[in-house]
Design a protein around this motif. Structure first.
Motif, PDB file in Angstrom:
ATOM      1  N   UNK A  15       0.684  33.359   6.913  1.00 12.29           N
ATOM      2  CA  UNK A  15      -0.149  34.197   6.056  1.00 12.29           C
ATOM      3  C   UNK A  15      -1.615  34.175   6.459  1.00 12.29           C
ATOM      4  N   UNK A  16      -2.037  33.153   7.185  1.00  7.82           N
ATOM      5  CA  UNK A  16      -3.425  33.059   7.625  1.00  7.82           C
ATOM      6  C   UNK A  16      -4.200  32.014   6.855  1.00  7.82           C
ATOM      7  N   UNK A  17      -4.893  31.161   7.572  1.00  8.32           N
ATOM      8  CA  UNK A  17      -5.664  30.075   6.971  1.00  8.32           C
ATOM      9  C   UNK A  17      -6.751  30.620   6.058  1.00  8.32           C
ATOM     10  N   UNK A  18      -6.876  30.013   4.900  1.00 13.62           N
ATOM     11  CA  UNK A  18      -7.925  30.409   3.962  1.00 13.62           C
ATOM     12  C   UNK A  18      -9.237  29.682   4.300  1.00 13.62           C
ATOM     13  N   UNK A  19     -10.200  29.808   3.443  1.00 15.65           N
ATOM     14  CA  UNK A  19     -11.576  29.408   3.738  1.00 15.65           C
ATOM     15  C   UNK A  19     -11.748  27.889   3.779  1.00 15.65           C
ATOM     16  N   UNK A  65      -6.092  31.528  15.281  1.00 17.05           N
ATOM     17  CA  UNK A  65      -6.999  32.676  15.129  1.00 17.05           C
ATOM     18  C   UNK A  65      -8.256  32.338  14.331  1.00 17.05           C
ATOM     19  N   UNK A  66      -8.465  31.059  14.059  1.00 20.63           N
ATOM     20  CA  UNK A  66      -9.574  30.657  13.193  1.00 20.63           C
ATOM     21  C   UNK A  66     -10.473  29.690  13.950  1.00 20.63           C
ATOM     22  N   UNK A  67     -11.501  30.272  14.587  1.00 18.78           N
ATOM     23  CA  UNK A  67     -12.360  29.503  15.475  1.00 18.78           C
ATOM     24  C   UNK A  67     -13.039  28.349  14.769  1.00 18.78           C
ATOM     25  N   UNK A  68     -13.488  28.563  13.523  1.00 15.88           N
ATOM     26  CA  UNK A  68     -14.187  27.501  12.819  1.00 15.88           C
ATOM     27  C   UNK A  68     -13.276  26.301  12.575  1.00 15.88           C
ATOM     28  N   UNK A  81      -4.852  25.906   2.252  1.00 18.73           N
ATOM     29  CA  UNK A  81      -3.574  26.535   2.537  1.00 18.73           C
ATOM     30  C   UNK A  81      -3.639  27.734   3.449  1.00 18.73           C
ATOM     31  N   UNK A  82      -2.451  28.216   3.796  1.00 22.68           N
ATOM     32  CA  UNK A  82      -2.309  29.427   4.595  1.00 22.68           C
ATOM     33  C   UNK A  82      -1.875  29.195   6.016  1.00 22.68           C
ATOM     34  N   UNK A  83      -2.118  27.991   6.550  1.00 21.56           N
ATOM     35  CA  UNK A  83      -1.810  27.732   7.955  1.00 21.56           C
ATOM     36  C   UNK A  83      -0.484  27.010   8.156  1.00 21.56           C
TER      37      UNK A  83
END
Length: 413
Positions: free
Chosen positions: A322-326, A345-348, A316-318
């Motif tokens: 709120x921002x993607x979680x791990x 914003x999440x390169x991985x 979740x998060x994306x």
């Protein structure tokens, strides 16, 4: 400009007692920091050799874990002081055995920075990712403390590259070395005039790779799963749940939902939308658990082990802002990942999507399509999961690079 920055931070600290009357969060922010210095005086002694590690929040702590483990092994006589800025890190990890003292970081005023560094007297200071507090860095530099940034990230959107924040560039001279996540960060740092850096990678990959070596067994998940295909929806927000609710209600697969914020009212509101038999982790009954189709994990600290049992993961998060979680926690177990669309914003996540180990969805129809294919097509699911697992394995090694550097240095008070 540093004087102006320090002035505003000091004014904010002075105003906190008043602001706390109108904001519960600011009240807590002040209260949890009131006793930091007395705690340090109580827990540390003048002859202690101290290593200070600072992480903004829980995510940065997870990045620090493999380095903390290495420090414990390589410097057994040293005391480790771990600080957090956010309650989400401190409240979950305040009892970690990887540190001798765990506390909040006081606000970055001149007085606080001087007192903190004067009390701790670290022989080594480590900051994680992009924690840049000018007064603390200045205090460390004045005391000639070896200071590192690990899993560092630099982007040209940061204040260092703007007219209003260019004064902060000089504070980076406090770092003896920068261990960076990627080449983009190295190029950005070079533009600021710093070359004492290397691309070591992200220590999170080492952290999640180690999870495979731990005992991940959870009896309640085995009771729930009953050898059926399992979808684990981790760290979900309401926006994610809107994407997933139709699929959850109509799939034959078992589903675990782990909300990011565990608030009883919101959990119950979500459960009311479910048409399948649902159990909450809190107060579950074994017999009821076996026959349930959905398990709501209303408890923190178990998700990384629950992923061990997953066949597919939604992270979740994306779906919102709120921002993607791990995504690395499930990927390390070699399972395919599905997320919302906002992964810029999440390169991985971007890298794993390019490799076809991660899928993004923007609406319930897309979520249904992707998840149904992953659940129904075992060969496709396993092939996608293998990509995710290999992605993790190929990115490990940052911790060794950092510890090798430290082993080559002489750490003295």
């Amino acid at each position: 400009m540093r004087q102006l920055y320090s002035f505003f931070i000091q004014v904010f600290e002075w105003l906190l007692p008043v602001l706390g009357l109108f904001s519960a969060k600011l009240k807590e922010f002040r209260q949890v920091r009131r006793d930091v210095f007395s705690k340090l005086r109580s827990d540390l002694h003048s002859d202690d050799q101290v290593i200070w590690v600072h992480a903004a929040s829980l995510g940065e702590y997870e990045q620090a874990v493999p380095v903390l483990e290495g420090l414990r092994e390589n410097y057994p006589a040293a005391k480790i002081v771990l600080t957090f800025f956010s309650p989400s890190g401190y409240s979950v990890r305040k009892n970690t055995p990887l540190a001798d003292v765990v506390t909040y970081l006081p606000l970055d005023t001149l007085a606080n920075a001087r007192e903190f560094v004067g009390l701790v007297k670290p022989i080594l200071a480590i900051f994680v990712k992009y924690e840049f507090w000018p007064n603390y860095l200045h205090a460390l530099q004045r005391q000639k403390v070896q200071t590192l940034l690990i899993s560092g990230v630099f982007r040209e959107s940061q204040p260092f590259f703007k007219w209003y924040g260019s004064w902060m560039k000089s504070s980076l001279s406090a770092f003896n070395y920068f261990f960076l996540q990627n080449e983009e960060s190295l190029r950005a740092l070079n533009k600021l005039g710093y070359s004492n850096a290397a691309v070591s990678g992200d220590t999170r990959f080492d952290r999640v790779a180690r999870q495979r070596t731990y005992d991940n067994r959870l009896e309640f998940i085995e009771e729930f799963r009953q050898n059926q295909v399992l979808l684990v929806c981790g760290s979900t927000w309401p926006e994610d749940e809107k994407l997933l609710i139709d699929f959850i209600n109509n799939t034959a697969a078992k589903v675990v939902v782990a909300p990011h914020k565990i608030e009883a009212e919101k959990v119950d509101r979500f459960i009311k939308q479910l048409k399948r038999k649902t159990q909450k982790y809190s107060g579950y009954d074994k017999d009821q658990l076996r026959s349930a189709g959905v398990l709501v994990l209303d408890h923190v600290g178990l998700l990384s082990k629950v992923y061990y049992y997953a066949d597919v993961a939604y992270v979740g998060g994306a779906a919102g802002n709120t921002g993607l979680h791990n995504i690395l926690e499930p990927a390390t177990f070699g399972i395919p990942i599905v997320t919302g669309m906002h992964i810029e914003k999440f390169q991985e996540a971007q890298d794993l999507r390019k490799l076809a180990g991660l899928f993004t969805v923007s609406n319930p129809d897309e979520a249904n399509s992707v998840l149904n294919k992953l659940i129904a097509d075992k060969a496709f699911r396993e092939q996608t999961g293998m990509i995710a697992g290999h992605f993790i394995s190929s990115q490990t090694g940052a911790t060794k690079t950092i510890l090798d550097y430290l082993n080559s240095q002489t750490l003295t008070a």
